[in-house]
Write an enzyme that holds these catalytic residues in place. Structure first.
Site, PDB file in Angstrom:
ATOM      1  N   LYS A 181       0.858  -1.184   0.000  1.00  0.00           N
ATOM      2  CA  LYS A 181       0.000   0.000   0.000  1.00  0.00           C
ATOM      3  C   LYS A 181       0.892   1.232   0.000  1.00  0.00           C
ATOM      4  O   LYS A 181       1.696   1.433   0.913  1.00  0.00           O
ATOM      5  CB  LYS A 181      -0.904  -0.007   1.232  1.00  0.00           C
ATOM      6  N   LYS A 200      -2.166  -1.427  -3.843  1.00  0.00           N
ATOM      7  CA  LYS A 200      -3.034  -0.247  -3.782  1.00  0.00           C
ATOM      8  C   LYS A 200      -2.201   1.015  -3.863  1.00  0.00           C
ATOM      9  O   LYS A 200      -1.211   1.095  -3.136  1.00  0.00           O
ATOM     10  CB  LYS A 200      -3.787  -0.292  -2.459  1.00  0.00           C
TER      11      LYS A 200
HETATM   12  C1  PBG Z   1      -7.596   3.201   5.358  1.00  0.00           C
HETATM   13  C2  PBG Z   1      -7.821   3.176   3.901  1.00  0.00           C
HETATM   14  C3  PBG Z   1      -7.616   4.187   2.948  1.00  0.00           C
HETATM   15  C4  PBG Z   1      -8.117   3.697   1.739  1.00  0.00           C
HETATM   16  C5  PBG Z   1      -8.571   2.409   1.985  1.00  0.00           C
HETATM   17  N1  PBG Z   1      -8.357   2.093   3.323  1.00  0.00           N
HETATM   18  C6  PBG Z   1      -7.114   5.558   3.081  1.00  0.00           C
HETATM   19  C7  PBG Z   1      -5.736   5.859   3.436  1.00  0.00           C
HETATM   20  O1  PBG Z   1      -4.892   5.005   3.644  1.00  0.00           O
HETATM   21  O2  PBG Z   1      -5.500   7.042   3.557  1.00  0.00           O
HETATM   22  C8  PBG Z   1      -8.148   4.451   0.442  1.00  0.00           C
HETATM   23  C9  PBG Z   1      -9.138   3.967  -0.539  1.00  0.00           C
HETATM   24  C10 PBG Z   1      -9.407   4.908  -1.653  1.00  0.00           C
HETATM   25  O3  PBG Z   1      -8.760   5.939  -1.850  1.00  0.00           O
HETATM   26  O4  PBG Z   1     -10.339   4.582  -2.391  1.00  0.00           O
HETATM   27  N2  PBG Z   1      -6.302   3.149   5.788  1.00  0.00           N
END
Ligand code: PBG
Length: 324
Positions: free
Chosen positions: A195, A248
């Site tokens: 991520k 992601k």
């Molecule tokens: C929580 C999380 C996030 C997203 C999914 N789970 C936000 C982040 O890490 O700031 C982002 C999903 C999206 O942008 O569609 N940690």
């Protein structure tokens, strides 16, 4: 053989031929639909930065989940927007928290739908970071306990898969141990393994009301410049017990999806995040592109890169296109 006797255009001449030589296809089975659940009743309020996506009260979330299932989408992933936030995000592991109640309601209404829960603290903490804070940064080891508690309450509410998205070191093992101790050895973990600290999460943070109140997430989410490190992250998560690994965002990281899939061969998910969704809507709105074409091309590119599952806000719209 070479040109002029060889002509690759021969197999592109009409739609039937193109269908016959198509290497990848999308189906609604590929999609996981994210839902934002909040307190209240009869609430379906559109997220201004994500046209067509809503914050939903539990009763409305059940309706949308049913629609997804009817369209052939096998899974939803739930994000909670609690009324109460505090330093350690305690509403995230409240057995009667918003996500826990939403899971129960959705599983009750549509038992076959796969309900995945996002396991993270940022939606529940007053400071918006993904864990407990110590000396101005997220305290890794203290956060593991909170995440494990959260995952257990999700599983106890009936979640089919838990998906930790916090990027703490050791969280997959901590969650696996806790689930196994509590008798949830059959609940898989979908780890947000690679991520990245991405600017493409902007609209989500509006949707989930979770922007960090100070600093950013670069001390725990990955540096967009790194690819080899993603392989290490995935390797560790697999060793700790991840059943599915996720990359992601998706579109700016297709190379990462591809190398993870070919190196590990595990079920691989990709999160087509909020910014990837909203930029397509913006282009469509401005008349700069065809929204439907941009949507389908984005999704097939993620599949072609190697994703077995795509978490996407386009799930319902794309399923409608695919179902004709
Ligand atoms: C929580 C999380 C996030 C997203 C999914 N789970 C936000 C982040 O890490 O700031 C982002 C999903 C999206 O942008 O569609 N940690």
């Amino acid at each position: 053989m070479e040109f002029p006797s060889l002509r690759l255009r021969r197999l592109r001449r009409n739609d039937t031929l193109r269908r016959m030589v198509r290497e990848n296809v999308l189906t609604p089975d590929d999609f996981i639909y994210p839902l934002f659940v909040r307190e209240g009743k009869g609430i379906k309020s559109e997220i201004s930065s994500m046209p067509g996506q809503y914050q939903l009260s539990i009763d409305e979330a059940v309706k949308t989940a049913r629609e997804a299932w009817k369209l052939g989408v096998p899974a939803v992933i739930l994000f909670g927007i609690p009324d109460h936030k505090d330093e350690i995000g305690s509403s995230g592991f409240d057995p009667d928290g918003i996500v826990q109640r939403a899971v129960r309601a959705i599983k009750d209404a549509i038992p076959e739908l796969c309900v995945i829960t996002d396991v993270c603290m940022c939606e529940y903490t007053s400071h918006g970071h993904c864990g407990a804070i110590k000396d101005g940064d997220v305290d890794n080891d203290a956060t593991l306990e909170l995440l494990a508690k959260e995952a257990i309450t999700h599983a106890a509410s009936g979640a089919d898969i838990v998906a930790p998205s916090d990027m703490m070191d050791g969280r997959v093992a901590a969650i696996r141990d806790a689930l196994d101790d509590e008798g949830f050895e059959n609940i898989p973990i979908m780890a947000y393994a690679a991520k990245y600290a991405s600017s493409f999460y902007g609209p989500f943070r509006d949707a989930a009301e979770s922007p960090p109140s100070f600093g950013d997430r670069r001390s725990y989410q990955m540096d967009p410049a790194n690819a080899l490190e993603a392989l290490r992250e995935v390797e560790l998560d697999i060793a700790e017990g991840a059943d599915i690994v996720m990359v992601k965002p998706a579109l700016p990281y297709l190379d990462i999806i591809s190398s993870i899939k070919s190196q590990f061969g595990l079920p691989t998910a990709a999160y087509n995040v909020s910014g990837e969704y909203s930029m397509i809507h913006a282009m469509d709105r401005l008349g700069w592109g065809d929204g439907k074409g941009l949507m389908m091309e984005s999704l097939i590119s993620i599949k072609r890169a190697g994703a077995d599952m795509i978490l996407t806000y386009f799930a319902l719209d794309a399923a409608k296109v695919l179902n004709g």
